[in-house]
Enzyme design. Structure first.
Site, short mmCIF file in Angstrom:
data_model
loop_
_atom_site.label_atom_id
_atom_site.label_comp_id
_atom_site.label_asym_id
_atom_site.label_seq_id
_atom_site.Cartn_x
_atom_site.Cartn_y
_atom_site.Cartn_z
N ASP A 42 163.71 1.71 -8.65
CA ASP A 42 163.21 3.01 -9.28
C ASP A 42 164.34 3.61 -9.78
O ASP A 42 165.52 3.34 -9.24
CB ASP A 42 162.40 3.62 -8.18
CG ASP A 42 161.32 3.04 -8.03
OD1 ASP A 42 160.52 2.32 -8.73
OD2 ASP A 42 160.69 3.35 -6.79
N LYS A 64 160.36 5.63 -13.23
CA LYS A 64 159.63 6.83 -14.41
C LYS A 64 160.25 7.16 -15.44
O LYS A 64 159.70 7.51 -16.51
CB LYS A 64 159.19 7.95 -13.49
CG LYS A 64 158.00 7.69 -12.47
CD LYS A 64 157.42 8.91 -11.85
CE LYS A 64 156.41 8.44 -10.59
NZ LYS A 64 156.49 9.36 -9.53
N MET A 177 159.45 16.87 -3.99
CA MET A 177 158.92 16.99 -5.31
C MET A 177 158.21 18.59 -5.60
O MET A 177 157.02 18.65 -6.13
CB MET A 177 157.63 16.10 -5.48
CG MET A 177 158.18 14.66 -5.48
SD MET A 177 157.00 13.42 -5.28
CE MET A 177 156.55 13.35 -3.68
C1 LIG Z 1 158.71 9.94 -5.16
S1 LIG Z 1 159.52 10.90 -3.88
C2 LIG Z 1 160.40 9.51 -3.22
C3 LIG Z 1 160.95 9.98 -1.67
C4 LIG Z 1 161.60 8.92 -1.29
N1 LIG Z 1 160.91 7.64 -0.75
C5 LIG Z 1 162.44 9.25 0.25
O1 LIG Z 1 162.05 8.75 1.46
O2 LIG Z 1 163.50 10.20 0.02
C6 LIG Z 1 160.85 11.61 -4.93
C7 LIG Z 1 161.45 12.97 -4.52
O3 LIG Z 1 162.00 12.83 -3.19
C8 LIG Z 1 163.14 13.90 -3.40
N2 LIG Z 1 164.38 13.21 -3.49
C9 LIG Z 1 164.95 11.93 -3.46
N3 LIG Z 1 166.10 11.66 -3.29
C10 LIG Z 1 166.52 13.09 -3.39
C11 LIG Z 1 168.06 13.35 -3.19
N4 LIG Z 1 168.84 12.39 -3.24
N5 LIG Z 1 168.14 14.58 -3.10
C12 LIG Z 1 167.17 15.68 -3.27
N6 LIG Z 1 165.84 15.21 -3.19
C13 LIG Z 1 165.67 13.90 -3.26
C14 LIG Z 1 162.88 14.81 -4.55
O4 LIG Z 1 162.04 15.82 -4.19
C15 LIG Z 1 162.10 13.76 -5.27
O5 LIG Z 1 161.41 14.52 -6.39
#
Ligand SMILES: C[S@@+](CC[C@H](N)C(=O)[O-])C[C@H]1O[C@@H](n2cnc3c(N)ncnc32)[C@H](O)[C@@H]1O
Length: 254
Positions: A42, A64, A177
């Site tokens: 992803d 995406k 998100m």
């Molecule tokens: C579809 S979700 C996936 C979450 C992922 N599976 C996890 O456990 O972190 C995607 C969201 O995770 C958050 N996110 C993921 N990586 C991030 C990072 N390095 N810093 C801040 N937010 C992050 C953001 O809110 C982003 O829009």
């Protein structure tokens, strides 16, 4: 479905890549990536992790942000089944932890129905990574006895979250998100009883070298987000633990 699997069926490992810093990858994830024949990944899989991909592996980007070919979830599911049926060792690599807002469960249900064997490797979820690198704990005996992870992706801006539960005192709430929905999130948290002065933060690209941390209060956060122009991927963290950043910040002060 429940198609019988051919004798040569491969296997899928659903693997968490962590929040960005490649050193937060588990030893198991690194070993599996190293021996992968196909990697389906992803857009939130960090560049440092992508550099570990073996050149001989077939790479399938299904993020995406793919320019023209945004794969629907069903197409990703079908791709995993197809690669496994070709007999490959397939790594399905997702940012953070695959079972936290990652649709990992849906992909495994498809594999189960198709008779494809699988394993799951957890990863450091964004909340854990961002809190650690932004310098505040998610729980603390004097501040928060519980922590809630919730999606801030509000469908059609409608209020479909359990706001009274989210606005309880003595807990930390982490919105994944949530940047687009921040005005509504903050409005609802205040309307359901949290003081406007409650500490709140946004952490963007947590654990990466260009991590941004925006510290504010629930009342002022939407305006601060608008002024700063901060964009996803970012988390919103609400709760008095955020106030500990001042003392405990380390990553941004190195
Ligand atoms: C579809 S979700 C996936 C979450 C992922 N599976 C996890 O456990 O972190 C995607 C969201 O995770 C958050 N996110 C993921 N990586 C991030 C990072 N390095 N810093 C801040 N937010 C992050 C953001 O809110 C982003 O829009």
């Amino acid at each position: 479905m429940n198609d019988a699997a051919p004798a040569t069926t491969g296997k899928v490992w659903l693997v968490g890549a962590g929040p960005g810093d490649a050193e937060l990858l588990t030893v198991k994830a690194a070993r599996l990536i190293e021996s992968a024949q196909a990697i389906v990944y992803d857009h939130l899989v960090g560049e440092g992790v992508r550099q570990l991909f073996p050149t001989r592996a077939r790479l399938e980007y299904v993020g995406k942000k793919a320019a023209k070919h945004t794969l629907k979830q069903e197409e990703i599911n079908a791709l995993l089944v197809d690669l496994a049926r070709q007999g490959m060792r397939v790594i399905r690599l997702k940012g953070g932890d695959p079972f936290i807002f990652g649709r990992g469960g849906e992909e495994l249900e498809t594999l189960h129905a198709a008779g494809i064997p699988f394993e799951v490797v957890p990863g450091v979820t964004a909340a854990a990574g961002c809190a650690a690198y932004a310098g505040f704990p998610l729980t603390h005996r004097d501040h928060a006895q519980s922590v809630v992870f919730v999606t801030g992706h509000l469908k059609d801006h409608s209020v479909n979250l359990d706001w009274p539960a989210l606005a309880r005192p003595g807990q930390t709430v982490v919105f994944y998100m949530g940047i687009g929905g921040a005005p509504e999130i903050c409005r609802q948290m205040i309307a359901h009883g949290l003081p406007r002065s409650t500490p709140a933060a946004v952490v963007r690209r947590g654990t990466l070298a260009d991590q941004q941390t925006l510290l504010s209060s629930l009342g002022e956060l939407p305006q601060r987000i608008a002024e700063s122009g901060i964009k996803p991927p970012a988390l919103i963290v609400v709760g008095s633990v955020v106030g500990l950043h001042e003392k405990l910040s380390w990553f941004e002060n190195r």
